[in-house]
Design an enzyme around this catalytic site. Structure first.
Site: not given
Ligand code: NDP
Length: 311
Positions: A134, A137-138
């Protein structure tokens, strides 16, 4: 047979948010946690984009907080897997762990989606330590660094161009000689200066050690010539699609061509009155903890109105 007023299947942000709302509305929710209690976030390290945690929090800790908040208002969380459902009549008969059965007045489906992985050993070994599925997200953790993205569809194109805004160099590994992504997305990829596409390349290994921040490099192999190259990179993003966890509902609920549940736009309602869906199981676009939590809230409110109408 045990009767349950509100059965919530799945224990990610959507499931637990539905449970918080349902419990506070005296709908006696029972959460069946599923194979991965806490959901996809339990495989992430730091979560920095969920509002309310200004210092960030780890995925597993955040899901413990969700659970504790749901239980504080009386949610009954249970270990187990739902192994069968009969949505043909209400109350709905639900089989758990292939042995026991319950009857549910209303069901909130929050079974999520699972990221697809390449299936190589390094991916598991370094998951959360440089390997991610992701970018939203990261990606932030790789600001100013080099990363590798794998995939040739719209997700890969989107993640690679997103990462190119944050990272110094992005290398996209596409296993065929062309991408499957839409023409518009391909154009965006090709027009991004710090994004290099390597066609006919597959991942051989991800090099680095768990515990350190980020990986060291990725070894890719040209599947036409067998030539290997070593790409220095801190992050490795797998973007080869997701599988919605909807096999239980096949032939009972409407799904799109990728298996995501179809809900009435602007609601959480499936085509069966009393059955609602929330989170990634019905969303292949946003897939964020916060959007999942939002739709979990919607599902509990829709279920509450549904139950009130039955009285
Ligand atoms: P897709 O199934 O469309 O694409 C998956 C990609 O990953 C393909 O290029 C496939 O390669 C590649 N792949 C699969 N397995 C491997 C493997 N083991 N090793 C290397 N590569 C592999 O998934 P997406 O998640 O990209 O898209 C899913 C759906 O969501 C699509 O309908 C897409 O259009 C949509 N979507 C739309 C977006 C938007 O409109 N903004 C954003 C994201 C997704 P190959 O081509 O060789 O099979």
């Amino acid at each position: 047979m045990e009767k349950i007023e509100t059965l919530i299947i799945g224990s990610g942000p959507a499931g637990y948010t539905a449970a918080i709302y349902a419990a506070r509305a005296d709908m006696n929710p029972v959460v069946i946690q599923g194979l991965q209690p806490g959901g996809q976030l339990t495989t992430t390290t730091d979560v920095e984009n969920y509002p309310g945690y200004p210092k960030g929090i780890t995925g597993p800790e955040m899901m413990e907080d969700f659970k504790a908040q749901a239980e504080r208002f009386g949610t009954d969380t249970r270990w187990g897997m739902v192994t069968n459902v009969d949505l043909s009549k209400r109350p709905f008969k639900v089989e758990i762990d292939e042995k026991s059965h319950v009857l549910a007045e209303t069901i909130i489906i929050a079974t999520g989606a699972s990221a697809k992985w390449l299936g190589i050993e390094d991916e598991k070994r370094l998951n959360g330590y440089g390997v991610s599925a992701c970018a939203t997200c990261d990606g932030f953790f790789y600001k100013g660094k080099d990363v590798v993205v794998v995939g040739g569809g719209d997700t890969a194109a989107e993640e690679a161009t997103y990462l190119a805004k944050l990272c110094t160099n992005v290398t996209l590994l596409v296993r065929k000689d062309k991408m499957r992504a839409s023409k518009a997305m391909q154009k965006r990829v090709m027009n991004t200066k710090n994004l290099k596409v390597l066609f006919n390349h597959e991942t051989k290994s991800i090099n680095g050690e768990p515990g350190t921040v980020g990986v060291e490099s990725v070894t890719a192999i040209n599947n036409l010539t067998n030539e290997e190259i070593n790409i220095p990179a801190s992050g490795f993003f797998v973007a080869i699609g997701h599988t919605p966890n909807t096999s239980l509902f096949k032939n009972q609920l409407d799904m799109d061509e990728n298996g995501y549940l179809i809900i009435k736009p602007g609601t959480s309602k499936t085509k069966i009155p009393g059955v609602f869906a929330a989170g990634d199981v019905a969303d292949h676009v946003y897939r964020q903890a916060v959007t999942s939590a939002g739709t979990g809230c919607m599902a509990a409110l829709d279920a509450e109105r549904f139950l009130a109408d039955q009285e």
